[in-house]
Design an enzyme around this catalytic site. Sequence first.
Site, mmCIF file in Angstrom:
data_model
loop_
_atom_site.group_PDB
_atom_site.id
_atom_site.type_symbol
_atom_site.label_atom_id
_atom_site.label_comp_id
_atom_site.label_asym_id
_atom_site.label_seq_id
_atom_site.Cartn_x
_atom_site.Cartn_y
_atom_site.Cartn_z
ATOM 1 N N ARG A 157 -47.124 -83.584 91.585
ATOM 2 C CA ARG A 157 -47.021 -84.660 92.512
ATOM 3 C C ARG A 157 -46.754 -85.953 91.297
ATOM 4 O O ARG A 157 -47.365 -86.014 90.437
ATOM 5 C CB ARG A 157 -48.165 -85.115 93.417
ATOM 6 C CG ARG A 157 -47.958 -84.266 94.657
ATOM 7 C CD ARG A 157 -46.984 -83.853 95.547
ATOM 8 N NE ARG A 157 -46.866 -82.500 96.858
ATOM 9 C CZ ARG A 157 -46.445 -81.993 96.703
ATOM 10 N NH1 ARG A 157 -45.735 -81.176 95.800
ATOM 11 N NH2 ARG A 157 -46.434 -80.866 97.777
ATOM 12 N N HIS A 165 -36.952 -82.714 94.666
ATOM 13 C CA HIS A 165 -37.884 -82.359 94.611
ATOM 14 C C HIS A 165 -37.510 -80.753 95.099
ATOM 15 O O HIS A 165 -37.065 -80.603 96.457
ATOM 16 C CB HIS A 165 -39.374 -83.137 96.062
ATOM 17 C CG HIS A 165 -40.227 -82.285 95.855
ATOM 18 N ND1 HIS A 165 -40.771 -82.558 96.685
ATOM 19 C CD2 HIS A 165 -40.581 -80.936 95.838
ATOM 20 C CE1 HIS A 165 -41.953 -81.780 96.274
ATOM 21 N NE2 HIS A 165 -41.900 -80.704 95.657
ATOM 22 N N ASN A 181 -44.547 -70.164 97.164
ATOM 23 C CA ASN A 181 -43.519 -71.088 96.780
ATOM 24 C C ASN A 181 -43.964 -71.298 95.029
ATOM 25 O O ASN A 181 -43.679 -71.695 94.090
ATOM 26 C CB ASN A 181 -42.966 -71.953 96.304
ATOM 27 C CG ASN A 181 -43.569 -73.185 97.255
ATOM 28 O OD1 ASN A 181 -45.100 -73.138 96.563
ATOM 29 N ND2 ASN A 181 -43.276 -74.410 98.687
ATOM 30 N N GLN A 186 -40.791 -89.910 98.487
ATOM 31 C CA GLN A 186 -38.885 -89.167 98.429
ATOM 32 C C GLN A 186 -38.889 -89.453 99.857
ATOM 33 O O GLN A 186 -39.284 -89.050 100.784
ATOM 34 C CB GLN A 186 -40.023 -88.153 98.549
ATOM 35 C CG GLN A 186 -40.561 -86.989 96.777
ATOM 36 C CD GLN A 186 -40.860 -85.787 96.702
ATOM 37 O OE1 GLN A 186 -41.046 -85.934 95.580
ATOM 38 N NE2 GLN A 186 -41.385 -85.186 97.501
HETATM 39 P P1 NDP Z 1 -54.099 -74.442 93.274
HETATM 40 O O1 NDP Z 1 -54.944 -74.960 94.070
HETATM 41 O O2 NDP Z 1 -54.240 -72.923 93.213
HETATM 42 O O3 NDP Z 1 -54.402 -74.784 91.311
HETATM 43 C C1 NDP Z 1 -54.528 -76.258 91.905
HETATM 44 C C2 NDP Z 1 -55.750 -76.395 90.529
HETATM 45 O O4 NDP Z 1 -55.422 -77.616 89.863
HETATM 46 C C3 NDP Z 1 -56.798 -75.866 90.811
HETATM 47 O O5 NDP Z 1 -57.029 -75.011 89.701
HETATM 48 C C4 NDP Z 1 -57.787 -76.969 90.424
HETATM 49 O O6 NDP Z 1 -59.262 -76.805 90.302
HETATM 50 C C5 NDP Z 1 -56.975 -77.340 89.212
HETATM 51 N N1 NDP Z 1 -57.445 -78.676 90.188
HETATM 52 C C6 NDP Z 1 -57.853 -80.090 90.742
HETATM 53 N N2 NDP Z 1 -58.660 -81.219 90.900
HETATM 54 C C7 NDP Z 1 -58.326 -81.202 89.168
HETATM 55 C C8 NDP Z 1 -58.771 -82.085 88.988
HETATM 56 N N3 NDP Z 1 -58.768 -82.958 89.025
HETATM 57 N N4 NDP Z 1 -59.162 -81.584 87.227
HETATM 58 C C9 NDP Z 1 -58.558 -80.234 86.365
HETATM 59 N N5 NDP Z 1 -57.798 -79.629 87.475
HETATM 60 C C10 NDP Z 1 -58.200 -79.794 89.062
HETATM 61 O O7 NDP Z 1 -52.415 -74.757 93.657
HETATM 62 P P2 NDP Z 1 -50.993 -74.918 93.287
HETATM 63 O O8 NDP Z 1 -51.351 -74.311 91.514
HETATM 64 O O9 NDP Z 1 -50.512 -73.728 94.127
HETATM 65 O O10 NDP Z 1 -50.107 -75.597 92.813
HETATM 66 C C11 NDP Z 1 -50.777 -76.786 92.216
HETATM 67 C C12 NDP Z 1 -50.562 -78.699 92.263
HETATM 68 O O11 NDP Z 1 -48.368 -78.309 92.503
HETATM 69 C C13 NDP Z 1 -49.952 -78.818 94.469
HETATM 70 O O12 NDP Z 1 -51.096 -78.629 94.937
HETATM 71 C C14 NDP Z 1 -49.124 -79.359 95.071
HETATM 72 O O13 NDP Z 1 -49.083 -80.813 94.852
HETATM 73 C C15 NDP Z 1 -47.699 -79.019 93.444
HETATM 74 N N6 NDP Z 1 -46.878 -78.054 94.143
HETATM 75 C C16 NDP Z 1 -45.681 -78.308 94.074
HETATM 76 C C17 NDP Z 1 -44.400 -77.569 94.840
HETATM 77 C C18 NDP Z 1 -42.959 -78.483 94.171
HETATM 78 O O14 NDP Z 1 -41.795 -77.890 94.692
HETATM 79 N N7 NDP Z 1 -42.899 -78.770 93.068
HETATM 80 C C19 NDP Z 1 -44.465 -76.223 95.525
HETATM 81 C C20 NDP Z 1 -45.925 -76.774 95.468
HETATM 82 C C21 NDP Z 1 -47.209 -77.260 94.791
HETATM 83 P P3 NDP Z 1 -60.583 -75.716 91.360
HETATM 84 O O15 NDP Z 1 -58.694 -75.393 92.632
HETATM 85 O O16 NDP Z 1 -60.618 -74.422 90.278
HETATM 86 O O17 NDP Z 1 -60.836 -76.731 92.016
#
Ligand code: NDP
Length: 386
Positions: A285, A333, A147, A314
Amino acid sequence: MAKVLCVLYPDPIAGYPPQYARDDIPAIEVYPNGQKTPTPSTVDFRPGELLGCVSGELGLRKFLEERGHTLIVTSDKEGVGSVFERELPDTDIVISQPFWPAYLTAERIAKAPKLKLAITAGIGSDHVDLDAAIAKDITVAEVTFSNSISVSEHVVMMILALVRNYIPSYQWVIKGGWNIADCVERSYDLEGMTVGSAGAGRIGTAVLRRLKPFDVKLHYTDRYKLPVAIEQELGLTFHEDLGSMLSVCDVVTINMPLHAETKHLFNDALIAKMKRGAYLVNTARGNICDRDAVVRALETGRLAGYAGDVWYPQPAPPDHPWRSMPHHGMTPHMSGTSLSAQARYAAGTREILECWLDRKPIRDEYLIVASGKLAGTGAHSYSAKT
Ligand code: NDP
């Protein structure tokens, strides 16, 4: 034979839909990074049906019951008397969705000695205590990428809605008014603004890519820098430090997971680093933001608007202050559970179940915890507390 306990959101108040607004949804076979969409042996639903609610059952009942497994589906998830708590002690597999999360706390995990697999039908497994899952050797898997594009579209919608003051203007129409000045006193063009993504993974990068045609200046921060080719294609400016990005952005979109490092990251001190009148959009989140700091920032005008679809807890209680704070564009959500997304994550849930029940490896990109440690996508994106 396995007992599968599946927690889904309640059916629509008017009942399970007899028909849908559209007759089909586009078939997507590959995600933008080349990863294949879910590949279960088959599915027992028509893509476009409502699968994420109790009557939708993620389309799993026929498949599981034909193999002799037990499927229990409920939306009753809170408190000791809930169906979830009652059924948990002899459950082998829990399926939950972030939109209506069955919080798998350490206490609940301790009460579930048979639990071996926790599947997130969607993305984001922070409703599972990952440290407890690691300690009890519970595999945690989610349907990575299912998603991500759905959410990125929602983010773009919310940015435009805030900046252009769409929601109050829509409300003037409903109220029978033609109050142009009231509509436009907070309405701007996005063009030329600086937009920053806190986190540039699947969703963050998709948001940046979708915003490029709006002629905005795009910035991002992340734990790792994106490949130079993507930075050049989108004209991105990277910030090692989140605070430095916030100080230059008119719009900030949060796209990082909730884990120990990011919990309540956007507090009074961090929001004070943002430009006065910036907009903040959080579909990642709820708990990444300090609830009351967001309310204070909107009330004082430090933020011009806040939107998102993620809350804590939630479902949000009726008196949650984000329902009544000024200049917000919140939804429940829902961004990652469009009917289009549901078809993918229901198929992905089935793919994970088929692998698990047939003792075949689950795709690495779906794994969060396996063999007592963070694994696959989990090892890359999450950090364990311990
Ligand atoms: P990804 O894992 O692809 O991307 C998250 C990014 O955040 C990664 O590049 C990661 O870095 C980075 N990151 C993690 N911790 C930190 C930090 N402390 N500082 C800076 N960057 C950080 O996840 P998605 O893009 O797929 O999803 C992101 C979030 O969106 C999910 O974890 C979920 O909580 C939320 N989500 C919400 C949905 C909704 O319906 N509203 C549905 C799907 C997801 P790296 O991996 O490079 O370490």
